[in-house]
Design a protein around this motif. Structure first.
Motif, PDB file in Angstrom:
ATOM      1  N   HIS A 222       7.517  78.667  38.209  1.00  0.00           N
ATOM      2  CA  HIS A 222       8.344  78.720  37.326  1.00  0.00           C
ATOM      3  C   HIS A 222       9.655  77.249  37.731  1.00  0.00           C
ATOM      4  O   HIS A 222       9.675  77.299  38.388  1.00  0.00           O
ATOM      5  CB  HIS A 222       9.709  79.293  36.095  1.00  0.00           C
ATOM      6  CG  HIS A 222       8.730  80.470  35.240  1.00  0.00           C
ATOM      7  ND1 HIS A 222       9.492  81.412  34.195  1.00  0.00           N
ATOM      8  CD2 HIS A 222       7.802  80.497  34.782  1.00  0.00           C
ATOM      9  CE1 HIS A 222       9.601  81.668  33.891  1.00  0.00           C
ATOM     10  NE2 HIS A 222       8.086  81.841  34.177  1.00  0.00           N
ATOM     11  N   ILE A 223       8.784  76.516  37.111  1.00  0.00           N
ATOM     12  CA  ILE A 223       9.385  75.059  37.361  1.00  0.00           C
ATOM     13  C   ILE A 223      11.133  74.770  36.101  1.00  0.00           C
ATOM     14  O   ILE A 223      10.709  75.098  34.784  1.00  0.00           O
ATOM     15  CB  ILE A 223       9.305  74.279  37.671  1.00  0.00           C
ATOM     16  CG1 ILE A 223       7.658  73.317  37.228  1.00  0.00           C
ATOM     17  CG2 ILE A 223       8.106  74.577  38.681  1.00  0.00           C
ATOM     18  CD1 ILE A 223       6.963  72.281  36.738  1.00  0.00           C
ATOM     19  N   ALA A 224      11.509  73.618  36.627  1.00  0.00           N
ATOM     20  CA  ALA A 224      12.730  72.910  34.957  1.00  0.00           C
ATOM     21  C   ALA A 224      13.641  72.148  35.746  1.00  0.00           C
ATOM     22  O   ALA A 224      13.161  72.037  36.779  1.00  0.00           O
ATOM     23  CB  ALA A 224      13.615  74.233  34.771  1.00  0.00           C
ATOM     24  N   GLY A 225      14.129  71.760  34.829  1.00  0.00           N
ATOM     25  CA  GLY A 225      15.314  70.644  35.192  1.00  0.00           C
ATOM     26  C   GLY A 225      16.644  71.362  34.548  1.00  0.00           C
ATOM     27  O   GLY A 225      17.027  72.491  34.281  1.00  0.00           O
ATOM     28  N   PHE A 266      11.223  75.062  29.325  1.00  0.00           N
ATOM     29  CA  PHE A 266      12.973  73.314  28.308  1.00  0.00           C
ATOM     30  C   PHE A 266      13.449  74.571  27.409  1.00  0.00           C
ATOM     31  O   PHE A 266      12.166  75.142  26.756  1.00  0.00           O
ATOM     32  CB  PHE A 266      11.845  71.753  28.214  1.00  0.00           C
ATOM     33  CG  PHE A 266      11.379  72.355  27.670  1.00  0.00           C
ATOM     34  CD1 PHE A 266      11.726  71.640  26.090  1.00  0.00           C
ATOM     35  CD2 PHE A 266       9.718  72.636  27.621  1.00  0.00           C
ATOM     36  CE1 PHE A 266      10.911  72.119  24.475  1.00  0.00           C
ATOM     37  CE2 PHE A 266       8.859  72.301  26.269  1.00  0.00           C
ATOM     38  CZ  PHE A 266       9.026  71.834  25.203  1.00  0.00           C
ATOM     39  N   HIS A 267      13.931  73.968  27.483  1.00  0.00           N
ATOM     40  CA  HIS A 267      15.104  74.711  26.204  1.00  0.00           C
ATOM     41  C   HIS A 267      14.492  73.550  24.643  1.00  0.00           C
ATOM     42  O   HIS A 267      15.023  72.241  24.955  1.00  0.00           O
ATOM     43  CB  HIS A 267      16.698  74.806  26.210  1.00  0.00           C
ATOM     44  CG  HIS A 267      17.081  76.008  24.682  1.00  0.00           C
ATOM     45  ND1 HIS A 267      17.685  74.930  23.955  1.00  0.00           N
ATOM     46  CD2 HIS A 267      17.088  76.501  25.149  1.00  0.00           C
ATOM     47  CE1 HIS A 267      18.583  75.877  23.190  1.00  0.00           C
ATOM     48  NE2 HIS A 267      17.754  77.039  23.777  1.00  0.00           N
ATOM     49  N   GLU A 268      14.461  74.005  23.558  1.00  0.00           N
ATOM     50  CA  GLU A 268      14.053  72.851  22.711  1.00  0.00           C
ATOM     51  C   GLU A 268      15.215  72.271  22.327  1.00  0.00           C
ATOM     52  O   GLU A 268      15.130  70.872  21.376  1.00  0.00           O
ATOM     53  CB  GLU A 268      13.888  74.172  21.092  1.00  0.00           C
ATOM     54  CG  GLU A 268      14.429  74.562  20.709  1.00  0.00           C
ATOM     55  CD  GLU A 268      14.944  76.249  21.102  1.00  0.00           C
ATOM     56  OE1 GLU A 268      15.883  77.231  20.303  1.00  0.00           O
ATOM     57  OE2 GLU A 268      15.117  76.938  22.127  1.00  0.00           O
ATOM     58  N   SER A 269      16.270  72.672  22.574  1.00  0.00           N
ATOM     59  CA  SER A 269      17.220  71.601  22.166  1.00  0.00           C
ATOM     60  C   SER A 269      17.351  70.378  23.005  1.00  0.00           C
ATOM     61  O   SER A 269      17.817  69.290  22.390  1.00  0.00           O
ATOM     62  CB  SER A 269      18.874  72.668  22.161  1.00  0.00           C
ATOM     63  OG  SER A 269      19.402  72.760  23.558  1.00  0.00           O
ATOM     64  N   TYR A 270      16.986  70.367  23.854  1.00  0.00           N
ATOM     65  CA  TYR A 270      16.899  68.981  24.802  1.00  0.00           C
ATOM     66  C   TYR A 270      15.409  68.110  24.752  1.00  0.00           C
ATOM     67  O   TYR A 270      15.130  68.004  25.453  1.00  0.00           O
ATOM     68  CB  TYR A 270      16.974  69.337  26.299  1.00  0.00           C
ATOM     69  CG  TYR A 270      18.622  69.981  27.015  1.00  0.00           C
ATOM     70  CD1 TYR A 270      19.271  69.281  26.800  1.00  0.00           C
ATOM     71  CD2 TYR A 270      18.219  71.075  26.882  1.00  0.00           C
ATOM     72  CE1 TYR A 270      20.713  69.239  26.597  1.00  0.00           C
ATOM     73  CE2 TYR A 270      19.517  71.967  27.088  1.00  0.00           C
ATOM     74  CZ  TYR A 270      20.522  70.830  27.610  1.00  0.00           C
ATOM     75  OH  TYR A 270      21.859  71.642  27.957  1.00  0.00           O
ATOM     76  N   LEU A 274      14.187  64.400  26.588  1.00  0.00           N
ATOM     77  CA  LEU A 274      12.627  64.304  27.637  1.00  0.00           C
ATOM     78  C   LEU A 274      11.552  63.870  26.846  1.00  0.00           C
ATOM     79  O   LEU A 274      10.954  63.333  27.423  1.00  0.00           O
ATOM     80  CB  LEU A 274      12.316  65.875  27.698  1.00  0.00           C
ATOM     81  CG  LEU A 274      13.052  66.898  28.268  1.00  0.00           C
ATOM     82  CD1 LEU A 274      12.482  68.657  28.334  1.00  0.00           C
ATOM     83  CD2 LEU A 274      13.483  67.077  30.139  1.00  0.00           C
ATOM     84  N   GLY A 275      11.167  64.350  25.658  1.00  0.00           N
ATOM     85  CA  GLY A 275      10.599  63.134  24.514  1.00  0.00           C
ATOM     86  C   GLY A 275       8.803  64.072  24.653  1.00  0.00           C
ATOM     87  O   GLY A 275       8.881  65.090  26.180  1.00  0.00           O
ATOM     88  N   MET A 276       8.520  63.586  24.126  1.00  0.00           N
ATOM     89  CA  MET A 276       6.951  64.431  24.130  1.00  0.00           C
ATOM     90  C   MET A 276       6.179  64.270  25.282  1.00  0.00           C
ATOM     91  O   MET A 276       5.033  64.139  25.692  1.00  0.00           O
ATOM     92  CB  MET A 276       5.986  63.986  22.582  1.00  0.00           C
ATOM     93  CG  MET A 276       4.716  64.578  23.048  1.00  0.00           C
ATOM     94  SD  MET A 276       5.299  66.923  22.932  1.00  0.00           S
ATOM     95  CE  MET A 276       4.795  66.680  21.107  1.00  0.00           C
ATOM     96  N   GLN A 277       6.642  62.594  25.427  1.00  0.00           N
ATOM     97  CA  GLN A 277       6.116  61.881  26.655  1.00  0.00           C
ATOM     98  C   GLN A 277       6.204  62.941  27.602  1.00  0.00           C
ATOM     99  O   GLN A 277       5.584  62.821  29.358  1.00  0.00           O
ATOM    100  CB  GLN A 277       6.117  60.656  26.765  1.00  0.00           C
ATOM    101  CG  GLN A 277       4.590  59.689  27.964  1.00  0.00           C
ATOM    102  CD  GLN A 277       3.628  60.224  28.026  1.00  0.00           C
ATOM    103  OE1 GLN A 277       3.171  59.804  26.794  1.00  0.00           O
ATOM    104  NE2 GLN A 277       2.595  59.912  28.569  1.00  0.00           N
TER     105      GLN A 277
END
Length: 302
Positions: A222-225, A266-270, A274-277
């Motif tokens: 898993h990767i994330a920010g 990623f959490h949907e609230s962000y 983040l943006g689709m791109q």
């Protein structure tokens, strides 16, 4: 299930169907959180049913999953907790695992349920750290013995995001995961961002951790920010993957010969942040990583 090249995917949330519709060729795998697909009326409800599925959520997921591999990624079973396995929830998870044809299933090496007064399994609200000792190992091992035949698929445990040192541990976390692999036939979901969290908070050395873990254990990455909160760096799933995490993936990834999937969380609230791109570019980088790891593994075998 034999995977020749690590699949690229996302942790499921309400935004994922839109990402799949926008970039269908980039999403090969979806990690499904069973806990988010039902309401749990643990203390009873009119009609006597404990679990009620979220209207339309599973049907939407099935449409989104067409032609893709699914796995399960649970929180609510809280395997390290020193309380009995919630068999009713395990049965509900197993039902979903069969219905959605999970190819493997992961849980967290942290406690989300704790005994508290008259409440046998109160929600902690945060994944609490585990002392890596014989008692914790036996608690998890015994629950795995029950859970694995119920699910009918491979089991993985995920390393934790830690914020302070954990005292009274007889083993390091990699040593603990190595034992789960060798003695309980349980693989590892290696969350590289969780290692970054521990490093940023001064709790562990990520490189030492990656040198210590048995590469054969690692079957998913898993990767994330994340971001800062009250002086701590958190695993909030609020940003793109930090550069150091990418570096570890490229440097240590070729060792993981049993790697099945690389997943961005990623959490949907962000999503707006983040943006689709931004998400698409993250997926494209993951495909480049998967291709590089596959080519290096094939070269080493040859």
């Amino acid at each position: 299930m034999k995977i020749e090249r690590a699949l690229v995917g996302l942790l499921n949330n309400p935004v994922v169907p839109a990402v799949v519709a926008h970039a269908p060729d980039l999403v090969e795998y979806i990690d499904v959180i069973p806990d988010r697909l039902w309401y749990d009326f643990e203390f009873g409800e009119a009609g006597g049913r404990r679990f009620r599925r979220v209207t339309g959520a599973i049907e939407e997921l099935k449409q989104c999953a067409a032609g893709r591999v699914l796995g399960g990624h649970c929180i609510g079973l809280s395997l390290p907790s020193a309380i009995p396995l919630d068999l009713a929830m395990a049965e509900e998870v197993a039902l979903l695992a069969r219905e959605l044809e999970f190819q493997w299933f992961s849980e967290h090496l942290s406690m989300f349920l704790v005994a508290h007064g008259s409440v046998p399994n109160a929600q902690a609200g945060l994944g609490l750290p585990v002392a890596f000792d014989e008692e914790s190992f036996e608690i998890i091992r015994r629950k795995l013995v029950i859970l694995k035949p119920m699910l009918g698929c491979r089991m993985l445990m995920e390393n934790t995001a830690v914020f302070t040192p954990v005292p009274d541990s007889d083993m390091s976390e990699p040593q603990f995961l190595n034992r789960l692999y060798s003695e309980a036939d349980c693989g590892t979901l290696l969350d590289l961002h969780n290692l970054y969290v521990g490093q940023q908070n001064g709790v562990l050395s990520s490189r030492q951790y990656l040198e210590e873990i048995n590469p054969a254990c690692v079957e998913e990455i898993h990767i994330a920010g994340g971001d800062e909160l009250a002086g701590f760096y958190t695993d909030s799933h609020s940003g793109l993957t930090p550069p150091e995490v990418w570096e570890w993936a490229y440097e240590f990834g070729p060792r993981f010969e049993n790697l099945r999937a690389i997943v961005f969380e990623f959490h949907e609230s962000y999503f707006e942040k983040l943006g689709m791109q931004g998400i698409v570019e993250e997926l494209e980088r993951m495909h480049q990583l998967a291709d590089r790891l596959a080519s290096r593994t094939q070269s080493r075998v040859a």
